[in-house]
Design an enzyme around this catalytic site. Structure first.
Site, PDB file in Angstrom:
ATOM      1  N   HIS A 150       5.876   0.798   0.825  1.00  0.00           N
ATOM      2  CA  HIS A 150       6.782   0.392   1.910  1.00  0.00           C
ATOM      3  C   HIS A 150       8.235   0.324   1.449  1.00  0.00           C
ATOM      4  O   HIS A 150       9.143   0.315   2.280  1.00  0.00           O
ATOM      5  CB  HIS A 150       6.339  -0.950   2.517  1.00  0.00           C
ATOM      6  CG  HIS A 150       6.595  -2.159   1.678  1.00  0.00           C
ATOM      7  ND1 HIS A 150       5.612  -2.799   0.960  1.00  0.00           N
ATOM      8  CD2 HIS A 150       7.736  -2.858   1.448  1.00  0.00           C
ATOM      9  CE1 HIS A 150       6.133  -3.850   0.350  1.00  0.00           C
ATOM     10  NE2 HIS A 150       7.414  -3.897   0.614  1.00  0.00           N
ATOM     11  N   ASP A 180      -0.570   0.598  -0.426  1.00  0.00           N
ATOM     12  CA  ASP A 180       0.854   0.261  -0.529  1.00  0.00           C
ATOM     13  C   ASP A 180       1.396   0.475  -1.942  1.00  0.00           C
ATOM     14  O   ASP A 180       2.115  -0.373  -2.477  1.00  0.00           O
ATOM     15  CB  ASP A 180       1.099  -1.180  -0.084  1.00  0.00           C
ATOM     16  CG  ASP A 180       2.554  -1.420   0.334  1.00  0.00           C
ATOM     17  OD1 ASP A 180       3.332  -0.456   0.322  1.00  0.00           O
ATOM     18  OD2 ASP A 180       2.894  -2.582   0.658  1.00  0.00           O
ATOM     19  N   GLY A 263      12.932  -8.117  -1.731  1.00  0.00           N
ATOM     20  CA  GLY A 263      13.539  -7.362  -2.828  1.00  0.00           C
ATOM     21  C   GLY A 263      12.677  -7.351  -4.065  1.00  0.00           C
ATOM     22  O   GLY A 263      12.826  -6.483  -4.915  1.00  0.00           O
ATOM     23  N   ASN A 264      11.760  -8.334  -4.189  1.00  0.00           N
ATOM     24  CA  ASN A 264      10.815  -8.340  -5.305  1.00  0.00           C
ATOM     25  C   ASN A 264       9.698  -7.320  -5.127  1.00  0.00           C
ATOM     26  O   ASN A 264       8.963  -7.032  -6.082  1.00  0.00           O
ATOM     27  CB  ASN A 264      10.178  -9.721  -5.477  1.00  0.00           C
ATOM     28  CG  ASN A 264      10.988 -10.644  -6.360  1.00  0.00           C
ATOM     29  OD1 ASN A 264      11.507 -11.659  -5.904  1.00  0.00           O
ATOM     30  ND2 ASN A 264      11.109 -10.294  -7.632  1.00  0.00           N
ATOM     31  N   SER A 265       9.531  -6.794  -3.921  1.00  0.00           N
ATOM     32  CA  SER A 265       8.448  -5.850  -3.657  1.00  0.00           C
ATOM     33  C   SER A 265       8.492  -4.675  -4.620  1.00  0.00           C
ATOM     34  O   SER A 265       9.526  -4.034  -4.789  1.00  0.00           O
ATOM     35  CB  SER A 265       8.537  -5.325  -2.220  1.00  0.00           C
ATOM     36  OG  SER A 265       8.262  -6.345  -1.293  1.00  0.00           O
ATOM     37  N   GLY A 324      -5.387  23.311  12.238  1.00  0.00           N
ATOM     38  CA  GLY A 324      -5.872  24.243  13.258  1.00  0.00           C
ATOM     39  C   GLY A 324      -6.323  23.557  14.532  1.00  0.00           C
ATOM     40  O   GLY A 324      -6.941  24.212  15.395  1.00  0.00           O
ATOM     41  N   THR A 326      -5.534  21.354  18.088  1.00  0.00           N
ATOM     42  CA  THR A 326      -4.587  20.938  19.116  1.00  0.00           C
ATOM     43  C   THR A 326      -5.234  19.807  19.907  1.00  0.00           C
ATOM     44  O   THR A 326      -6.343  19.972  20.427  1.00  0.00           O
ATOM     45  CB  THR A 326      -4.229  22.090  20.065  1.00  0.00           C
ATOM     46  OG1 THR A 326      -3.689  23.181  19.308  1.00  0.00           O
ATOM     47  CG2 THR A 326      -3.232  21.647  21.114  1.00  0.00           C
TER      48      THR A 326
END
Length: 420
Positions: A150, A180, A263-265, A324, A326
């Protein structure tokens, strides 16, 4: 007359003796006075002592100046925590990301009637560059960096800032949206031996052991060119959540009371040996405060080792695949009109010949209801899945579809787009 002279002589003798005695007293104080003075000092100590006593300061001459710790003082002040921080901090980096976010803007503020929007298309697609920041750590001396997915989601540009302030461009090697995690590679023309932190080889995490969070909270890395440190303990381990609405799956997480803030992520959670036991990922913030309340969560080392190995193995794999297929959305009206058993999912309108979809046995008229156990609510959900996940040529997708009222599981292998 003789009597007068006699008294005069006696007076002179007395006067001379008095002067001599006075001179003697000035030169040598009497012992009695000294004793009285000493007793008076003791009395003052008992009755007029200052409390608390003034602080005793260390000898400044023997204390090292800033940045010049002697080996003896350094040994006395160092602990397992300070040693772990000393080893790990140089390999912790700040992640600076430029993300492109799209939004719709009405070109004419006077007309908000949906009628005009429908026929004249006043809604225009806009794009804005947003600066974001996070944390990461270098896991190998050749510059592979671990962070959260993230942190670099929809990134148009990524920079890695080292502890001494130097910045490098970085590229995404691979991302895993579900867990994550993301793997980056620092781009440099010359050969550089980067500082790095080892990932803990053991899956055992002891509840109550020291936990050291290092990273870039609130972007402070950019102010000081050094990571911030917070210390706590492992509060719990093995915590799992059901799959989130965005599709992420957090399992076997480590809980810590070491302060983790925005910000520590992506930054490392170290043990007292200086090994990475987790990747700081999110915090619990009651009331939407956005700050740490002592409940943070980290992706464990076991998940980290497995996912990063998979991403590293995919390095260089092509991302220009095709299916391939739709598809189109199914609404309640269409479900009633054609007798579909559900009013959800995505209707397969067409399957190209000799495509990954046809090789998987998917047919026109099938209804896709799940991708990798994630419900497909509509056709947009399929597009969102491919947007969120770092799919490459050769990846397998487990799909669940409904055909003639019966559920069917199929596996579709993504193939490269034909060039002829």
């Amino acid at each position: 007359m003789r009597r007068f002279l006699l008294w005069f002589v006696v007076g002179l003798l007395i006067g001379a003796g008095g002067a001599a005695g006075y001179h003697y007293l000035l030169q040598a104080p009497a012992p009695v006075e000294q004793a009285q003075s000493a007793r008076g000092s003791e009395s003052d100590t008992e009755e007029e002592a200052i409390w608390p006593p003034p602080p005793v300061l260390a000898d400044s001459a023997s204390y090292p100046r800033r940045g010049e710790l002697s080996s003896e003082v350094a040994t006395e002040r160092q602990t397992a925590i300070t040693r772990a921080i000393e080893k790990g901090s140089p390999a912790v980096v700040g992640i600076l990301v430029t993300q492109l976010r799209r939004y719709r803007r009405n070109s004419n503020p006077w007309f908000r009637d949906p009628f005009f929007d429908y026929f004249y298309g006043s809604q225009q697609q806009q794009q804005q560059a947003i600066q974001e920041f996070g944390s990461g750590f270098i896991m190998t001396p050749d510059g592979y960096v671990v962070t959260n997915e993230h942190v670099v989601h929809n990134a148009a540009d990524i920079k890695v800032q080292m502890a001494e302030g130097k910045e490098y461009e970085a590229e995404i090697i691979g991302t895993d949206f579900d867990s994550d995690l993301a793997l980056l590679k620092i781009k440099t023309e010359e050969e550089v031996a980067f500082p790095w932190i080892p990932i803990c080889p053991s899956d055992e995490v002891i509840v109550g052991e020291w936990a050291i969070a290092i990273g870039n909270p609130f972007g402070l890395f950019q102010l000081s060119s050094q990571p911030s440190v917070s210390v706590g303990v492992v509060s719990a381990s093995g915590l799992s959540w059901q799959r989130k609405s965005d599709g992420r799956l957090y399992s076997d997480m480590i809980q810590t009371d070491a302060a983790i803030n925005p910000g520590n992520s992506g930054g490392p959670l170290l043990n007292a040996m200086g090994h990475v036991i987790g990747v700081n990922t999110f915090i619990y913030t009651p009331g939407g405060s956005g700050g740490s309340v002592g409940v943070g969560f980290a992706i464990p080392a076991r998940t980290l080792r497995e996912r990063i190995a998979q991403l590293k193995q995919r390095e260089g794999a092509a991302s220009d695949f095709w299916t391939g297929l739709t598809v189109q959305k199914i609404d309640p009206w269409m479900a009633r009109m054609y007798g579909f058993p559900v009013a959800r999912g995505a209707l397969v309108a067409e399957v190209e010949e000799n495509s990954p979809g046809s090789h998987a046995g998917i047919k026109s008229g099938d209804i896709l209801v799940e991708i990798e156990q994630i419900p497909v609510t509509n056709a947009d959900a399929i597009l969102q899945y491919f947007k969120n996940h770092d799919m490459r040529v050769g990846d397998k997708l487990h799909l669940k579809l409904i055909r003639n009222g019966q559920e069917k599981d199929v596996v579709m292998i993504l193939e490269a787009i034909p060039r002829d």
